[in-house]
Design a protein around this motif. Structure first.
Motif, PDB file in Angstrom:
ATOM      1  N   GLN A 162       0.859  -1.186   0.000  1.00 54.75           N
ATOM      2  CA  GLN A 162       0.000   0.000   0.000  1.00 54.75           C
ATOM      3  C   GLN A 162       0.897   1.238   0.000  1.00 54.75           C
ATOM      4  OE1 GLN A 162      -2.291   0.826   3.555  1.00 54.75           O
ATOM      5  NE2 GLN A 162      -1.160  -0.643   4.817  1.00 54.75           N
ATOM      6  N   SER A 163       0.814   1.984  -1.084  1.00 54.22           N
ATOM      7  CA  SER A 163       1.707   3.132  -1.296  1.00 54.22           C
ATOM      8  C   SER A 163       1.056   4.433  -0.850  1.00 54.22           C
ATOM      9  CB  SER A 163       2.066   3.251  -2.784  1.00 54.22           C
ATOM     10  OG  SER A 163       2.653   2.074  -3.277  1.00 54.22           O
ATOM     11  N   LEU A 186      14.512   7.545   1.536  1.00 53.21           N
ATOM     12  CA  LEU A 186      13.183   6.996   1.275  1.00 53.21           C
ATOM     13  C   LEU A 186      13.209   5.494   1.510  1.00 53.21           C
ATOM     14  CD1 LEU A 186      12.325   8.872  -2.062  1.00 53.21           C
ATOM     15  CD2 LEU A 186      12.275   9.727   0.294  1.00 53.21           C
ATOM     16  N   ALA A 187      12.231   4.975   2.258  1.00 54.58           N
ATOM     17  CA  ALA A 187      12.274   3.570   2.663  1.00 54.58           C
ATOM     18  C   ALA A 187      10.925   2.885   2.523  1.00 54.58           C
ATOM     19  CB  ALA A 187      12.758   3.466   4.117  1.00 54.58           C
ATOM     20  N   SER A 188      10.974   1.591   2.245  1.00 56.48           N
ATOM     21  CA  SER A 188       9.792   0.728   2.237  1.00 56.48           C
ATOM     22  C   SER A 188      10.288  -0.709   2.149  1.00 56.48           C
ATOM     23  CB  SER A 188       8.885   1.051   1.043  1.00 56.48           C
ATOM     24  OG  SER A 188       9.521   0.688  -0.158  1.00 56.48           O
ATOM     25  N   GLN A 189       9.369  -1.688   2.131  1.00 61.90           N
ATOM     26  CA  GLN A 189       9.805  -3.077   1.939  1.00 61.90           C
ATOM     27  C   GLN A 189      10.285  -3.310   0.500  1.00 61.90           C
ATOM     28  OE1 GLN A 189       6.955  -2.723   4.038  1.00 61.90           O
ATOM     29  NE2 GLN A 189       8.139  -3.349   5.826  1.00 61.90           N
ATOM     30  N   ASP A 190       9.688  -2.610  -0.459  1.00 64.12           N
ATOM     31  CA  ASP A 190       9.998  -2.799  -1.883  1.00 64.12           C
ATOM     32  C   ASP A 190       9.777  -1.468  -2.589  1.00 64.12           C
ATOM     33  OD1 ASP A 190      10.099  -3.419  -4.568  1.00 64.12           O
ATOM     34  OD2 ASP A 190       8.424  -4.819  -4.548  1.00 64.12           O
ATOM     35  N   SER A 191      10.793  -0.616  -2.543  1.00 62.74           N
ATOM     36  CA  SER A 191      10.633   0.749  -3.042  1.00 62.74           C
ATOM     37  C   SER A 191      10.395   0.816  -4.543  1.00 62.74           C
ATOM     38  CB  SER A 191      11.865   1.594  -2.679  1.00 62.74           C
ATOM     39  OG  SER A 191      11.972   1.733  -1.276  1.00 62.74           O
ATOM     40  N   SER A 192      10.979  -0.122  -5.299  1.00 59.79           N
ATOM     41  CA  SER A 192      10.832  -0.062  -6.755  1.00 59.79           C
ATOM     42  C   SER A 192       9.450  -0.509  -7.229  1.00 59.79           C
ATOM     43  CB  SER A 192      11.926  -0.884  -7.445  1.00 59.79           C
ATOM     44  OG  SER A 192      12.131  -2.120  -6.807  1.00 59.79           O
ATOM     45  N   SER A 193       8.615  -1.026  -6.305  1.00 57.04           N
ATOM     46  CA  SER A 193       7.217  -1.337  -6.649  1.00 57.04           C
ATOM     47  C   SER A 193       6.266  -0.201  -6.273  1.00 57.04           C
ATOM     48  CB  SER A 193       6.760  -2.617  -5.939  1.00 57.04           C
ATOM     49  OG  SER A 193       7.361  -3.745  -6.521  1.00 57.04           O
ATOM     50  N   TYR A 194       6.823   0.920  -5.830  1.00 60.51           N
ATOM     51  CA  TYR A 194       6.012   2.054  -5.399  1.00 60.51           C
ATOM     52  C   TYR A 194       4.945   2.408  -6.446  1.00 60.51           C
ATOM     53  CZ  TYR A 194       4.858   6.891  -4.201  1.00 60.51           C
ATOM     54  OH  TYR A 194       4.188   8.051  -3.913  1.00 60.51           O
ATOM     55  N   LEU A 195       3.702   2.527  -5.994  1.00 68.31           N
ATOM     56  CA  LEU A 195       2.503   2.893  -6.765  1.00 68.31           C
ATOM     57  C   LEU A 195       1.955   1.766  -7.666  1.00 68.31           C
ATOM     58  CD1 LEU A 195       3.016   6.637  -7.825  1.00 68.31           C
ATOM     59  CD2 LEU A 195       1.741   5.722  -5.871  1.00 68.31           C
ATOM     60  N   LYS A 196       2.580   0.597  -7.643  1.00 63.35           N
ATOM     61  CA  LYS A 196       2.029  -0.511  -8.436  1.00 63.35           C
ATOM     62  C   LYS A 196       0.654  -0.930  -7.919  1.00 63.35           C
ATOM     63  CE  LYS A 196       6.305  -2.534 -10.233  1.00 63.35           C
ATOM     64  NZ  LYS A 196       6.036  -2.158 -11.634  1.00 63.35           N
ATOM     65  N   ASP A 197       0.391  -0.712  -6.638  1.00 66.00           N
ATOM     66  CA  ASP A 197      -0.926  -1.037  -6.083  1.00 66.00           C
ATOM     67  C   ASP A 197      -2.006  -0.096  -6.620  1.00 66.00           C
ATOM     68  OD1 ASP A 197       0.722   0.743  -4.578  1.00 66.00           O
ATOM     69  OD2 ASP A 197      -0.724   0.755  -2.953  1.00 66.00           O
ATOM     70  N   PHE A 198      -1.609   1.021  -7.228  1.00 65.16           N
ATOM     71  CA  PHE A 198      -2.551   1.929  -7.889  1.00 65.16           C
ATOM     72  C   PHE A 198      -2.584   1.697  -9.398  1.00 65.16           C
ATOM     73  CE2 PHE A 198      -1.681   4.287  -3.951  1.00 65.16           C
ATOM     74  CZ  PHE A 198      -2.967   4.660  -3.576  1.00 65.16           C
ATOM     75  N   GLY A 199      -1.885   0.644  -9.831  1.00 59.21           N
ATOM     76  CA  GLY A 199      -1.842   0.355 -11.265  1.00 59.21           C
ATOM     77  C   GLY A 199      -0.963   1.310 -12.040  1.00 59.21           C
ATOM     78  N   LYS A 201       2.642   2.417 -13.468  1.00 59.48           N
ATOM     79  CA  LYS A 201       3.964   1.938 -13.822  1.00 59.48           C
ATOM     80  C   LYS A 201       4.982   3.069 -13.610  1.00 59.48           C
ATOM     81  CE  LYS A 201       6.430  -0.294 -17.653  1.00 59.48           C
ATOM     82  NZ  LYS A 201       6.374  -0.649 -19.093  1.00 59.48           N
ATOM     83  N   ASP A 202       6.181   2.721 -13.244  1.00 59.79           N
ATOM     84  CA  ASP A 202       7.248   3.715 -13.032  1.00 59.79           C
ATOM     85  C   ASP A 202       6.867   4.745 -11.978  1.00 59.79           C
ATOM     86  OD1 ASP A 202       8.853   2.517 -14.990  1.00 59.79           O
ATOM     87  OD2 ASP A 202       7.927   3.703 -16.589  1.00 59.79           O
ATOM     88  N   GLY A 203       6.244   4.278 -10.896  1.00 63.87           N
ATOM     89  CA  GLY A 203       5.816   5.189  -9.839  1.00 63.87           C
ATOM     90  C   GLY A 203       6.967   5.917  -9.183  1.00 63.87           C
ATOM     91  N   LEU A 204       8.089   5.215  -9.025  1.00 64.83           N
ATOM     92  CA  LEU A 204       9.241   5.845  -8.384  1.00 64.83           C
ATOM     93  C   LEU A 204       9.824   6.955  -9.266  1.00 64.83           C
ATOM     94  CD1 LEU A 204      10.553   5.508  -5.684  1.00 64.83           C
ATOM     95  CD2 LEU A 204      12.110   3.805  -6.657  1.00 64.83           C
ATOM     96  N   ILE A 205       9.754   6.756 -10.571  1.00 61.42           N
ATOM     97  CA  ILE A 205      10.210   7.805 -11.493  1.00 61.42           C
ATOM     98  C   ILE A 205       9.309   9.038 -11.382  1.00 61.42           C
ATOM     99  CG2 ILE A 205      10.429   8.416 -13.949  1.00 61.42           C
ATOM    100  CD1 ILE A 205      11.451   5.569 -14.432  1.00 61.42           C
ATOM    101  N   LYS A 206       8.012   8.818 -11.270  1.00 62.73           N
ATOM    102  CA  LYS A 206       7.077   9.948 -11.093  1.00 62.73           C
ATOM    103  C   LYS A 206       7.394  10.713  -9.813  1.00 62.73           C
ATOM    104  CE  LYS A 206       3.260   7.608 -13.508  1.00 62.73           C
ATOM    105  NZ  LYS A 206       3.325   8.427 -14.731  1.00 62.73           N
ATOM    106  N   LEU A 207       7.740   9.979  -8.767  1.00 67.90           N
ATOM    107  CA  LEU A 207       8.091  10.629  -7.506  1.00 67.90           C
ATOM    108  C   LEU A 207       9.392  11.433  -7.657  1.00 67.90           C
ATOM    109  CD1 LEU A 207       7.621  11.111  -4.484  1.00 67.90           C
ATOM    110  CD2 LEU A 207       8.846   8.972  -4.033  1.00 67.90           C
ATOM    111  N   ILE A 208      10.382  10.858  -8.327  1.00 66.02           N
ATOM    112  CA  ILE A 208      11.656  11.568  -8.535  1.00 66.02           C
ATOM    113  C   ILE A 208      11.426  12.860  -9.326  1.00 66.02           C
ATOM    114  CG2 ILE A 208      13.920  11.450  -9.662  1.00 66.02           C
ATOM    115  CD1 ILE A 208      13.897   8.414  -9.010  1.00 66.02           C
ATOM    116  N   ASP A 209      10.518  12.805 -10.309  1.00 60.03           N
ATOM    117  CA  ASP A 209      10.194  14.013 -11.095  1.00 60.03           C
ATOM    118  C   ASP A 209       9.750  15.152 -10.182  1.00 60.03           C
ATOM    119  OD1 ASP A 209      10.766  12.677 -13.448  1.00 60.03           O
ATOM    120  OD2 ASP A 209       8.670  12.209 -13.912  1.00 60.03           O
ATOM    121  N   GLU A 210       8.969  14.809  -9.157  1.00 61.32           N
ATOM    122  CA  GLU A 210       8.479  15.841  -8.232  1.00 61.32           C
ATOM    123  C   GLU A 210       9.547  16.239  -7.216  1.00 61.32           C
ATOM    124  OE1 GLU A 210       5.567  17.422  -8.677  1.00 61.32           O
ATOM    125  OE2 GLU A 210       5.496  16.175 -10.493  1.00 61.32           O
TER     126      GLU A 210
END
Length: 433
Positions: A162-163, A186-199, A201-210
């Motif tokens: 849950q992101s 930035l920390a989580s159990q699986d950071s590279s899956s960030y936002l996959k629960d919202f469908g 893709k590339d959620g971590l890249i979107k976060l880096i953009d911001e």
């Protein structure tokens, strides 16, 4: 003012939850002396056997310090994992809670009651009290994990991924920046899956953009998962002016057979390709490996040793396999005898010591930006941390000379790294750029 003693065990994700509890109990004065505390809280870890033992020992030890009418509260992963057993076995504890009620700890203390909510708690906009640093803070990206690694019980009690929304994370970073914090992990159990629960893709890249829109901060990302990490993400990190070239990618093993047994998806070729990509520029690569997992042959172990020597990670966490109930590995019949695990562990640790020393040597003669952390405990040196390195786990550099006066904790300074003395880098704070 009543006094509070808090023991936060395990990972930095636990620490963030502990800081949320401190925020809810800000009417209490923090103390380092448990026998004067009105409330004692132990936020436990239940990841592997050693962590479970540490949690139990900490609870029992602090119970002996508890003064009359004081409360001992136990929260976190261990109590969640064994919620049907521990409250019956440990009457010394007054309040039990798991991983769902960190933001309600004040209510539980006030009402002197235990609670195990069914949902895993994920921080949102709650205020928390940062501990351990006046300029660095951890930021939680998500909770839970969708992976099914054979050795890991975390999804059983932390649930599925849950992101947090991007906007929420950016808002927290900005709020903390306004309070003087400038360095974030930035920390989580699986950071590279960030936002996959919202469908997404590339959620971590979107976060880096911001994140790149925020000036005056540094950021590094912890806990990338090999199967969900891409070259696109790696190159986005390289391109970021804010996010450091820091790659924390726990490989666990390199033998194709062992990765299959461990239920780690993805090919070895892809894994090696990712690691090679991470070395395209000057970077820092950390990993974790497990020694003695069921099914590990001598050939598998030799393959792991060979790869660790060849790749030369900057840092490696080495874990002896821990047999955890409710995992796929626990059910296997091909367990490795403890004495062989111990022997293999020592062999890997020797290799890791050499690769770590070689990583230190890469910095000799360089000038790098470092955060100033003040004096060592003995008062003989200053300590600094390269902004590329993560706090606490990656070490620091000792300073015995400075061309700059009036040094301030949390400020960035240019440091000329002059030599390696044993296992310590020695440097000089310089005005040169």
């Amino acid at each position: 003012m009543k006094k509070l003693y808090l023991a936060s065990l395990g990972c930095v994700k636990n620490l963030i939850d502990s800081e949320v509890m401190l925020g809810r109990l800000k009417d209490y004065e923090l103390t380092n002396n448990p026998n004067e505390a009105d409330v004692i809280i132990v936020n436990t870890c239940g990841f592997i056997e050693a962590a479970k033992e540490e949690s139990i020992e900490t609870i029992l030890s602090l119970a002996q310090f508890k003064k009359e009418n004081a409360l001992l509260a136990v929260t976190g992963c261990l109590s969640e994992r064994y919620k049907d057993i521990l409250p019956k076995e440990m009457p010394e504890v007054d309040i039990w809670s798991g991983v769902g009620d960190f933001n309600r700890i004040d209510e539980l203390v006030k009402e002197r009651k235990s609670k195990f909510s069914p949902n895993v708690y994920l921080i949102h906009n709650e205020e928390r009290i940062i501990t351990g640093s006046s300029y660095h803070a951890y930021i939680k990206l998500s909770e839970g994990c969708n992976q099914k690694c054979a050795f890991c019980a975390i999804p059983n009690f932390k649930g599925r991924l849950q992101s947090r929304p991007v906007e929420e994370i950016i808002d927290e970073i900005k709020r903390l920046k306004n309070k003087g914090y400038k360095d974030f992990s930035l920390a989580s159990q699986d950071s590279s899956s960030y936002l996959k629960d919202f469908g997404i893709k590339d959620g971590l890249i979107k976060l880096i953009d911001e994140i790149d829109k925020i000036e005056g901060i540094t950021v590094r990302i912890l806990y990338l998962y090999p199967a969900t990490t891409t070259k696109k993400l790696i190159n986005r990190i390289f391109a970021s002016p804010v996010v450091e070239n820091y790659f924390d990618l726990p490989i666990q093993h390199i033998s194709p057979k062992m990765l299959k047994i461990m239920k780690r998806p993805g090919s070895v070729d892809k894994l090696k390709s990712l690691l090679k990509e991470m070395r395209k520029e000057f970077s820092f690569v950390r990993t974790s490996v497990i020694v003695g997992h069921p099914g590990e042959s001598e050939e598998d172990f030799e393959e792991l040793k060979k790869f660790l020597k060849e790749y030369k990670f900057d840092r490696v966490n080495v874990f002896a396999y821990s047999d955890e109930e409710d995992t796929a590995a626990y059910k296997r019949k091909d367990k490795i005898p403890p004495e062989i695990i111990e022997k293999r562990l020592k062999e890997i640790e020797k290799i890791v010591k050499k690769t770590t020393i070689n990583s230190f040597k890469k910095y000799i003669g360089k000038i790098c930006k470092c955060y100033f952390d003040g004096l060592t405990e003995d008062g003989l040196f200053y300590t600094v941390r390269p902004k590329l390195w993560a706090p606490e786990v990656d070490g620091d550099i000792l300073i015995n000379e400075s061309e700059v006066e009036n040094l301030e904790v949390g400020n960035l300074y240019n440091v000329e790294i002059k030599e390696l003395a044993g296992e310590e880098l020695i440097g000089k704070i310089t005005k040169s750029k």
